[in-house]
Design a protein around this motif. Structure first.
Motif, PDB file in Angstrom:
ATOM      1  N   GLN A   1       0.828  -1.205   0.000  1.00 33.21           N
ATOM      2  CA  GLN A   1       0.000   0.000   0.000  1.00 33.21           C
ATOM      3  C   GLN A   1       0.867   1.262   0.000  1.00 33.21           C
ATOM      4  O   GLN A   1       0.587   2.226  -0.716  1.00 33.21           O
ATOM      5  CB  GLN A   1      -0.928  -0.005   1.214  1.00 33.21           C
ATOM      6  CG  GLN A   1      -2.055  -1.014   1.131  1.00 33.21           C
ATOM      7  CD  GLN A   1      -3.002  -0.735  -0.022  1.00 33.21           C
ATOM      8  OE1 GLN A   1      -3.378   0.397  -0.271  1.00 33.21           O
ATOM      9  NE2 GLN A   1      -3.393  -1.787  -0.725  1.00 33.21           N
ATOM     10  N   HIS A   2       1.931   1.266   0.810  1.00 35.33           N
ATOM     11  CA  HIS A   2       2.854   2.398   0.817  1.00 35.33           C
ATOM     12  C   HIS A   2       3.429   2.625  -0.585  1.00 35.33           C
ATOM     13  O   HIS A   2       3.473   3.751  -1.072  1.00 35.33           O
ATOM     14  CB  HIS A   2       4.009   2.142   1.792  1.00 35.33           C
ATOM     15  CG  HIS A   2       3.647   2.258   3.233  1.00 35.33           C
ATOM     16  ND1 HIS A   2       3.085   3.393   3.777  1.00 35.33           N
ATOM     17  CD2 HIS A   2       3.793   1.386   4.264  1.00 35.33           C
ATOM     18  CE1 HIS A   2       2.891   3.209   5.079  1.00 35.33           C
ATOM     19  NE2 HIS A   2       3.311   2.001   5.390  1.00 35.33           N
ATOM     20  N   ALA A   3       3.878   1.525  -1.205  1.00 34.26           N
ATOM     21  CA  ALA A   3       4.504   1.633  -2.525  1.00 34.26           C
ATOM     22  C   ALA A   3       3.526   2.158  -3.571  1.00 34.26           C
ATOM     23  O   ALA A   3       3.902   2.911  -4.473  1.00 34.26           O
ATOM     24  CB  ALA A   3       5.057   0.266  -2.946  1.00 34.26           C
ATOM     25  N   GLY A   4       2.261   1.760  -3.445  1.00 30.01           N
ATOM     26  CA  GLY A   4       1.256   2.196  -4.398  1.00 30.01           C
ATOM     27  C   GLY A   4       0.797   3.626  -4.198  1.00 30.01           C
ATOM     28  O   GLY A   4       0.308   4.268  -5.138  1.00 30.01           O
ATOM     29  N   GLN A   5       0.951   4.144  -2.983  1.00 31.03           N
ATOM     30  CA  GLN A   5       0.426   5.469  -2.642  1.00 31.03           C
ATOM     31  C   GLN A   5       1.452   6.593  -2.692  1.00 31.03           C
ATOM     32  O   GLN A   5       1.120   7.739  -2.990  1.00 31.03           O
ATOM     33  CB  GLN A   5      -0.179   5.430  -1.232  1.00 31.03           C
ATOM     34  CG  GLN A   5      -1.498   4.708  -1.124  1.00 31.03           C
ATOM     35  CD  GLN A   5      -2.611   5.491  -1.791  1.00 31.03           C
ATOM     36  OE1 GLN A   5      -2.785   6.680  -1.560  1.00 31.03           O
ATOM     37  NE2 GLN A   5      -3.363   4.815  -2.639  1.00 31.03           N
ATOM     38  N   ILE A   6       2.705   6.288  -2.410  1.00 28.46           N
ATOM     39  CA  ILE A   6       3.657   7.360  -2.107  1.00 28.46           C
ATOM     40  C   ILE A   6       3.908   8.285  -3.298  1.00 28.46           C
ATOM     41  O   ILE A   6       4.028   9.508  -3.142  1.00 28.46           O
ATOM     42  CB  ILE A   6       4.971   6.764  -1.547  1.00 28.46           C
ATOM     43  CG1 ILE A   6       5.757   7.855  -0.817  1.00 28.46           C
ATOM     44  CG2 ILE A   6       5.790   6.052  -2.614  1.00 28.46           C
ATOM     45  CD1 ILE A   6       6.853   7.300   0.095  1.00 28.46           C
ATOM     46  N   HIS A   7       3.959   7.746  -4.528  1.00 28.95           N
ATOM     47  CA  HIS A   7       4.146   8.598  -5.701  1.00 28.95           C
ATOM     48  C   HIS A   7       2.913   9.472  -5.946  1.00 28.95           C
ATOM     49  O   HIS A   7       3.034  10.648  -6.322  1.00 28.95           O
ATOM     50  CB  HIS A   7       4.433   7.736  -6.938  1.00 28.95           C
ATOM     51  CG  HIS A   7       5.750   7.041  -6.893  1.00 28.95           C
ATOM     52  ND1 HIS A   7       5.918   5.830  -6.248  1.00 28.95           N
ATOM     53  CD2 HIS A   7       6.961   7.398  -7.390  1.00 28.95           C
ATOM     54  CE1 HIS A   7       7.190   5.456  -6.357  1.00 28.95           C
ATOM     55  NE2 HIS A   7       7.843   6.372  -7.042  1.00 28.95           N
TER      56      HIS A   7
ATOM     57  N   VAL B   1      10.117   1.318   1.942  1.00 32.33           N
ATOM     58  CA  VAL B   1       9.423   2.035   0.876  1.00 32.33           C
ATOM     59  C   VAL B   1       9.733   3.536   0.956  1.00 32.33           C
ATOM     60  O   VAL B   1      10.073   4.178  -0.041  1.00 32.33           O
ATOM     61  CB  VAL B   1       7.898   1.805   0.945  1.00 32.33           C
ATOM     62  CG1 VAL B   1       7.172   2.706  -0.051  1.00 32.33           C
ATOM     63  CG2 VAL B   1       7.567   0.346   0.666  1.00 32.33           C
ATOM     64  N   GLY B   2       9.612   4.099   2.156  1.00 28.76           N
ATOM     65  CA  GLY B   2       9.874   5.524   2.328  1.00 28.76           C
ATOM     66  C   GLY B   2      11.307   5.887   2.013  1.00 28.76           C
ATOM     67  O   GLY B   2      11.581   6.895   1.340  1.00 28.76           O
ATOM     68  N   LEU B   3      12.247   5.081   2.502  1.00 24.75           N
ATOM     69  CA  LEU B   3      13.668   5.382   2.287  1.00 24.75           C
ATOM     70  C   LEU B   3      14.037   5.279   0.811  1.00 24.75           C
ATOM     71  O   LEU B   3      14.739   6.143   0.277  1.00 24.75           O
ATOM     72  CB  LEU B   3      14.533   4.438   3.124  1.00 24.75           C
ATOM     73  CG  LEU B   3      16.052   4.659   3.017  1.00 24.75           C
ATOM     74  CD1 LEU B   3      16.426   6.080   3.430  1.00 24.75           C
ATOM     75  CD2 LEU B   3      16.799   3.639   3.875  1.00 24.75           C
ATOM     76  N   GLU B   4      13.578   4.225   0.140  1.00 21.50           N
ATOM     77  CA  GLU B   4      13.909   4.058  -1.271  1.00 21.50           C
ATOM     78  C   GLU B   4      13.272   5.163  -2.121  1.00 21.50           C
ATOM     79  O   GLU B   4      13.863   5.626  -3.097  1.00 21.50           O
ATOM     80  CB  GLU B   4      13.472   2.681  -1.768  1.00 21.50           C
ATOM     81  CG  GLU B   4      14.238   1.522  -1.161  1.00 21.50           C
ATOM     82  CD  GLU B   4      15.746   1.636  -1.375  1.00 21.50           C
ATOM     83  OE1 GLU B   4      16.169   2.034  -2.488  1.00 21.50           O
ATOM     84  OE2 GLU B   4      16.501   1.353  -0.427  1.00 21.50           O
ATOM     85  N   PHE B   5      12.057   5.582  -1.752  1.00 24.57           N
ATOM     86  CA  PHE B   5      11.436   6.698  -2.466  1.00 24.57           C
ATOM     87  C   PHE B   5      12.273   7.966  -2.296  1.00 24.57           C
ATOM     88  O   PHE B   5      12.514   8.716  -3.250  1.00 24.57           O
ATOM     89  CB  PHE B   5      10.016   6.940  -1.971  1.00 24.57           C
ATOM     90  CG  PHE B   5       9.353   8.133  -2.596  1.00 24.57           C
ATOM     91  CD1 PHE B   5       8.863   8.082  -3.891  1.00 24.57           C
ATOM     92  CD2 PHE B   5       9.232   9.325  -1.886  1.00 24.57           C
ATOM     93  CE1 PHE B   5       8.274   9.196  -4.477  1.00 24.57           C
ATOM     94  CE2 PHE B   5       8.638  10.444  -2.466  1.00 24.57           C
ATOM     95  CZ  PHE B   5       8.162  10.377  -3.764  1.00 24.57           C
ATOM     96  N   GLY B   6      12.717   8.211  -1.057  1.00 27.07           N
ATOM     97  CA  GLY B   6      13.545   9.386  -0.802  1.00 27.07           C
ATOM     98  C   GLY B   6      14.842   9.364  -1.595  1.00 27.07           C
ATOM     99  O   GLY B   6      15.251  10.382  -2.173  1.00 27.07           O
ATOM    100  N   LYS B   7      15.488   8.210  -1.652  1.00 25.29           N
ATOM    101  CA  LYS B   7      16.738   8.092  -2.405  1.00 25.29           C
ATOM    102  C   LYS B   7      16.508   8.304  -3.899  1.00 25.29           C
ATOM    103  O   LYS B   7      17.287   8.989  -4.578  1.00 25.29           O
ATOM    104  CB  LYS B   7      17.366   6.721  -2.167  1.00 25.29           C
ATOM    105  CG  LYS B   7      17.949   6.523  -0.778  1.00 25.29           C
ATOM    106  CD  LYS B   7      18.517   5.116  -0.640  1.00 25.29           C
ATOM    107  CE  LYS B   7      19.175   4.905   0.714  1.00 25.29           C
ATOM    108  NZ  LYS B   7      19.693   3.518   0.854  1.00 25.29           N
ATOM    109  N   SER B   8      15.437   7.702  -4.421  1.00 26.26           N
ATOM    110  CA  SER B   8      15.132   7.845  -5.850  1.00 26.26           C
ATOM    111  C   SER B   8      14.816   9.291  -6.199  1.00 26.26           C
ATOM    112  O   SER B   8      15.251   9.809  -7.236  1.00 26.26           O
ATOM    113  CB  SER B   8      13.939   6.952  -6.222  1.00 26.26           C
ATOM    114  OG  SER B   8      14.228   5.595  -5.991  1.00 26.26           O
TER     115      SER B   8
END
Length: 370
Positions: free
Chosen positions: A64-70, A112-119
């Motif tokens: 759910q995090h991965a689907g929502q964060i973007h 999920v949060g950390l990888e999104f931040g890095k990307s």
């Protein structure tokens, strides 16, 4: 502009926030904290998804995090355009720091949060020629810090009038008593030896048949009422320790409920919306009586809620006598409890209660951590 993007994904909320630190200029750390402006924040809750299972399923939560964060990131950029007339380029090119929760929490959700931040750092560095700093933030430090962000209350805080400060951090996964000499100099002086307060109330709520999260529904049903008709024992009564213990209360509630025999209710049987409404109406005095099984459940909820809150207040009183603080503080998910907030405000010391909008998991509190 000098902006911070904050990311929170430690459990069952996906949250982002954009904070403007351009006007921060005070030397005093509390005054500086309250000069930070929140341009926008979004919290996407997974409660309805996990309700089906009676608790958080980590891998479902991570997906759910991965689907929502973007989607949330794009939405927050659009909100900044609508609210502040800032284009996507205005916002993205002004981000100097990305603050992201990395502990404690569910490993798959935090990732999920950390990888999104890095990307995002890589993307923005390439697009605008930036060198964005990624800062890993402790989730509990976020809760603690949010207590001192008192803009909505228009309280003019300064360090000399606040510290030493005794702080109660109480949530679904943690119960801590913190002594702070300053915003950056704090130590844990008491903690739970077993279950956290929120965890205990969630589990008792589930035993009764309340939806997830059970502790939140318990608080909604009981409100400011107090009483202990089931004669449950307040943990560690008479012991001067600053530690907390909730496993005994949870076990006592389980034994009490398992001993009950009703034709129309059994242990952990889910209550209907109608039954929950009846419990709330009874607590508010809108109905004079309940069916026997619902009356028993109400008595147990009232006793459990009263005892759980009393244990927190008792330990806080011991800490007050030991450390003689200038102020008290309250943060964490359980800090939304009206009864707990009321009782702490009655302790005859100035109390900084986390703003209600920041009681749950949120990215604003992560962005506030220095």
């Amino acid at each position: 502009m000098d902006l911070i993007l904050a990311i929170e994904s430690s459990c069952d909320e996906t949250s982002l926030a954009i904070l403007d630190v351009s006007k921060v200029g005070e030397a005093d750390e509390l005054k500086a904290l309250n000069q930070i402006q929140v341009l926008d924040t979004i919290v996407s809750s997974q409660i309805e998804i996990h309700k089906e299972y009676g608790g958080v399923i980590p891998e479902i939560g991570a997906r759910q995090h991965a689907g929502q964060i973007h989607l949330i990131y794009n939405e927050i950029l659009e909100n900044c355009r609508l609210k502040h007339n800032l284009s996507t380029e205005d916002v993205e090119s002004a981000i100097k720091t990305i603050k992201v929760t990395t502990s404690p929490g569910l490993a798959s959700a935090l990732r999920v949060g950390l990888e999104f931040g890095k990307s995002l750092k890589f993307f923005l560095d390439q697009k605008y020629g930036l060198d964005i700093n990624i800062q890993e933030i402790n989730h509990l430090k976020g809760h603690f810090t949010s207590c001192f962000y008192q803009q909505d209350q228009a309280i003019n805080l300064d360090s000399d009038s606040v510290f030493p400060h005794l702080h109660l951090l109480v949530s679904g996964g943690n119960t801590q008593l913190i002594l702070a000499k300053s915003l950056s100099d704090a130590e844990i002086v008491g903690a739970t030896t077993d279950d956290a307060a929120g965890e205990c109330m969630d589990k008792i709520g589930r035993m009764v048949g309340l939806p997830y999260p059970g502790g939140l529904w318990m608080s909604k049903i009981i409100g400011l009422n107090k009483g202990n008709p089931c004669n449950l024992t307040v943990p560690l009564t008479g012991k001067p320790s600053l530690q907390f213990s909730y496993s005994g209360l949870k076990t006592a509630a389980r034994y009490y409920l398992q001993a009950q025999k009703f034709d129309n209710w059994s242990f952990e049987q889910k209550l209907s919306e109608t039954e929950i409404s009846e419990l709330m109406a009874f607590n508010q005095g809108q109905v004079s009586d309940l069916p026997p099984y619902l009356n028993t459940l109400y008595q147990l909820l009232l006793s459990s809620h009263t005892v759980a809150i009393q244990h927190l207040v008792d330990r806080l009183k011991i800490g007050i006598n030991k450390y003689n603080p200038k102020t008290l503080g309250l943060s964490g998910g359980v800090s939304a409890s009206p009864s707990l907030r009321e009782q702490i405000q009655n302790l005859k010391l100035p109390a900084l209660l986390v703003p209600k909008a920041l009681t749950g998991d949120n990215a604003v509190m992560i962005g506030l951590v220095k």
